[in-house]
Design an enzyme around this catalytic site. Structure first.
Site, PDB file in Angstrom:
ATOM      1  N   ALA A  78      44.730   3.628 -25.191  1.00 29.15           N
ATOM      2  CA  ALA A  78      44.763   2.781 -23.994  1.00 29.15           C
ATOM      3  C   ALA A  78      45.969   3.164 -23.152  1.00 29.15           C
ATOM      4  CB  ALA A  78      44.841   1.312 -24.390  1.00 29.15           C
ATOM      5  N   HIS A  79      46.072   2.535 -22.010  1.00 31.68           N
ATOM      6  CA  HIS A  79      47.238   2.726 -21.161  1.00 31.68           C
ATOM      7  C   HIS A  79      47.649   1.372 -20.621  1.00 31.68           C
ATOM      8  CE1 HIS A  79      44.799   2.135 -17.512  1.00 31.68           C
ATOM      9  NE2 HIS A  79      43.877   2.852 -18.140  1.00 31.68           N
ATOM     10  N   GLY A  80      48.922   1.281 -20.287  1.00 29.67           N
ATOM     11  CA  GLY A  80      49.425   0.021 -19.770  1.00 29.67           C
ATOM     12  C   GLY A  80      50.511   0.259 -18.750  1.00 29.67           C
ATOM     13  N   GLY A  81      51.172  -0.795 -18.355  1.00 32.93           N
ATOM     14  CA  GLY A  81      52.171  -0.694 -17.308  1.00 32.93           C
ATOM     15  C   GLY A  81      53.379   0.126 -17.701  1.00 32.93           C
ATOM     16  N   TRP A  84      51.471   5.202 -22.190  1.00 35.59           N
ATOM     17  CA  TRP A  84      50.246   5.541 -22.901  1.00 35.59           C
ATOM     18  C   TRP A  84      50.383   5.121 -24.354  1.00 35.59           C
ATOM     19  CZ3 TRP A  84      45.646   6.927 -21.200  1.00 35.59           C
ATOM     20  CH2 TRP A  84      45.534   7.436 -19.893  1.00 35.59           C
ATOM     21  N   LYS A 101      53.521   4.746 -28.891  1.00 34.73           N
ATOM     22  CA  LYS A 101      53.563   4.244 -27.517  1.00 34.73           C
ATOM     23  C   LYS A 101      54.642   4.999 -26.766  1.00 34.73           C
ATOM     24  CE  LYS A 101      54.184   0.097 -24.724  1.00 34.73           C
ATOM     25  NZ  LYS A 101      55.318   0.598 -23.925  1.00 34.73           N
ATOM     26  N   ASP A 205      56.216 -10.936 -21.165  1.00 32.03           N
ATOM     27  CA  ASP A 205      54.924 -10.483 -20.632  1.00 32.03           C
ATOM     28  C   ASP A 205      53.753 -10.958 -21.494  1.00 32.03           C
ATOM     29  OD1 ASP A 205      53.372  -9.218 -18.728  1.00 32.03           O
ATOM     30  OD2 ASP A 205      53.419  -7.275 -19.736  1.00 32.03           O
TER      31      ASP A 205
END
Length: 711
Positions: A78-81, A84, A101, A205
């Site tokens: 997945a990817h996030g803010g 990767w 990560k 978050d």
């Protein structure tokens, strides 16, 4: 909550890992980069056209790459803010699955700093609901620049966001999760946040994307935004629609992360899950809807109040800790479950049984039942020494006591006495950390003078002792002195909910019932999971004549805990006034047999069944049903005779001349036998009466109902 199967790691890999164009922004100026122009797709790597900053949104690790000589990359998950997420196998530990990560854009200085901070904090974290961090390693980028990677356990499951996406309707709107399930998720995660807070860390978050469910367990993942409360220089990361409004706000003194800001993110996440609302609309956080705009909030008032407090724009008005929010959320969950089951709504748990009771950590138990005998007057619960003016059915005027014309009490139920309510409501528990808690326990002062002596001897200022002084003034019937003390305490700390509680109690003592309603309503909004504020608000509303509100709040207390007798009796009174006989009986029948109020509730139910208030005269069916209720009750002799008197009075009016029907309380169903039984009960009651005038009334009634005989 339903189990979520573990996901095979290989099946979770992305076949074409790319960052969507609408999520590509320059790390320096924040403007869009890498966007399409006409038919030409946007570049995943390049330079920002606005300020020239280099950007890269391509994965830096490819399948087969071995990081730090130990972790073999299998692909992207997945990817996030902030980076990767790669799937890898640990070559040194039985090829176990792990997650790496890394940074989304290795040229982003802020993101690099966040990764370094994440490494520092995660080394300290160990909680069953927080993803486990195994290692922190570095691997050179294509140009030789070292890039950091966090190595953590692989959690195979589905995020709460994925579970919500699975609930999308054909029109793309979200079908909300059952409220109990959404609450259960938050109750599972709040201890994890509380653990971080206890270690001086803010999560920052919290959102559905960062909570993974696998089987029946939850894990908090992606700790990249974690920051120390005392860190005033690092950037704070969060997500619009969840992040608290004070974070980074201009002109706000404390605009950094806090316990209150994390509480806000939990409240917003809970609203998104349970209401099916998007976190933002057109880039602006979606407001919590009003009850008239959402059926879930219309059905569950306490849940609505909890959301409002958790997401209050003022951080000082939110829950003070994750533990406090969890405590109140647990009370709301019990109430929601009880309401759903009473109304036949599927709460998703598969359980239809009663909700188990809970002990409050904020209030003590009620100090008595303030109005058990107000349904139709003292009636069956009247003291046997009551005078001839007693309102019970055995105290009618002898001239109108003939069973051919007499009828059960048809008056409207009385309302509680405000001062009696004030005297018997639960009392807030003493804060064990208060410096005066030990003195209160040791000395147990009861009068204002006693409390003032303890206050004078106390080595430190104690709010518990000052509140004890308020109680002492109220118990001494001096509400003016209580108000004076409350005003002094409010000057020190006006946000203490206990001040509102005691202002409500003071208003009841003074008979200012509308003011009491206002004060208790404030406490209810502060502690939406507690029964005591709702019970107090219900009683004050009933005293003020606001039966609709009183019935609603009595029901909120009685449904999850039928053992709270005043809630059951109050709900029954409200329903009797509304002409709802079956609803009143339902409320009384909910009082459990183990309750000390069970017998009183059953006797009140008998009076309700035989009352003529509901527009129709009770028939033989109601009479026999009432008799069946009392046959197995263990009653004292005086009460037993009053019950028999009430039942036989009704029976004489209903029985036909001559024999017919089954026996009632072992008495043949004919008028002559029933009159003799009624006479016997009246004379027995006369022998037990302690008041001479009342005894004469009972004997006269017995003479009046006796059938004519030769002797």
């Amino acid at each position: 909550m339903p189990a979520v199967p573990r996901v095979d790691p290989k099946n979770a890999l992305l076949t074409d890992p790319q960052v969507p164009e609408d999520k590509r922004f320059c790390s320096t100026c924040g403007k869009p980069v890498g966007r399409s122009k006409g038919d030409r797709p946007g570049r995943p790597e390049g330079f920002c056209p606005h300020d020239g900053t280099r950007y890269s949104f391509t994965p830096k690790l490819t399948p087969g790459t071995v990081v730090a000589g130990q972790y073999e990359v299998q692909g992207c998950l997945a990817h996030g803010g902030l980076g990767w997420i790669y799937l890898a196998t640990d070559l040194n530990v039985d090829n176990r699955w792990v997650v790496l990560k890394g940074l989304l854009d290795s040229g982003d200085a802020h993101a690099m700093a966040a990764a370094v901070a994440e490494r520092r904090f995660l080394a300290q974290v160990s909680h069953p609901n927080i993803v486990t961090i195994h290692n922190f390693v570095q691997h050179p980028d294509e140009d030789g620049t070292p890039v950091g990677y966090i190595v953590m356990e692989y959690v195979g499951g589905s995020s709460l966001k994925q579970l919500m996406d699975d609930r999308r309707r054909p029109d793309r709107t979200l079908d909300p999760m059952p409220v109990p399930r959404a609450i259960a998720y938050m109750l599972e995660m709040l201890p994890a946040l509380g653990y971080l807070h206890a270690n001086g860390l803010a999560y920052c978050d919290f959102k559905p994307e960062n909570v993974i469910q696998y089987e029946r367990q939850l894990k908090l993942i992606d700790l990249g935004a974690v920051i120390r409360f005392d860190d005033l220089t690092s950037d704070v990361f969060g997500t619009k629609g969840y992040q608290a409004p004070e974070i980074g706000a201009e002109g706000v003194v404390d605009n950094g992360p806090s316990v209150a800001s994390d509480v806000h993110t939990v409240g917003r996440t809970l609203a998104v899950l349970a209401l099916g609302m998007p976190p933002t609309r057109r880039g602006v956080p979606t407001p919590i809807p009003d009850p008239g705009e959402h059926p879930v909030l219309a059905r569950h008032e306490s849940f609505h109040r909890l959301l409002l407090r958790a997401t209050d724009p003022d951080p000082l008005r939110r829950f003070e800790s994750a533990d406090e929010m969890a405590d109140q959320l647990g009370g709301v969950l019990r109430e929601v479950l009880a309401t759903d089951r009473a109304e036949g709504v599927d709460d998703g748990s598969g359980d239809r049984g009663p909700v188990p009771p809970a002990v409050s950590t904020v209030f003590g138990p009620p100090r008595g039942t303030f109005a058990p005998g107000l349904l139709t007057g003292p009636g069956l619960g009247a003291d046997d020494s009551a005078g001839p003016d007693s309102a019970g059915p055995d105290s009618a005027d002898p001239d109108t006591a003939d069973p051919d014309t007499a009828a059960p009490d048809t008056g409207i139920p009385g309302r509680p006495d405000p001062a009696q309510v004030a005297a018997l409501l639960p009392v807030p528990l003493v804060d064990r950390d208060d410096p005066g808690a030990g003195l209160l326990t040791a000395s147990a002062p009861s009068t204002p003078a006693d409390v003032e002596r303890v206050l004078a001897a106390a080595p430190k200022a104690s709010r518990a002792l000052q509140l004890a002084l308020v109680r002492a003034h109220l118990e001494a019937s001096d509400p003016a002195a209580a108000t004076q003390t409350l005003d002094a305490l409010a000057a020190e700390d006006a946000d203490d909910w206990r001040l509102d509680w005691f202002r409500g109690v003071t208003a009841l003592v003074e008979g200012r019932v509308d003011a009491a309603c206002t004060a208790f309503d404030t406490v209810y909004s502060t502690l939406p999971g507690e029964a005591a504020p709702k019970l107090a608000l219900a009683a004050a509303s009933e005293c003020a004549g606001h039966d609709e509100a009183a019935g609603r709040y009595y029901a909120l207390v009685a449904r999850p805990d039928p053992g709270v007798a005043d809630a059951a009796f109050g709900l029954a009174r409200v329903r009797v006034r509304a002409g709802d006989r079956s609803g009143a009986l339902e409320a009384l029948d909910a009082v459990p047999e183990a309750s000390s109020a069970f017998v009183v509730a059953q006797l009140a139910a008998v009076e309700v069944m035989l009352s003529g208030r509901f527009g129709v005269r009770p028939g033989e069916e109601e009479l026999r049903s009432a008799a069946a209720r009392v046959e197995d009750l263990r009653l004292d002799e005086a009460t037993g005779e009053r019950v028999r008197t009430l039942l036989f009075e009704q029976a004489v009016q209903l029985a036909p001349n001559g024999a017919g029907g089954d026996a009632l309380l072992r008495c043949p169903w004919d008028e002559r036998s029933l009159r003799l039984a009624l006479e016997t009960s009246l004379r027995a009651s006369a022998r037990l009466a302690s008041d001479p005038a009342h005894r004469v009334v009972l004997v006269d009634r017995a003479n009046a109902v006796r059938p004519r005989t030769w002797v």
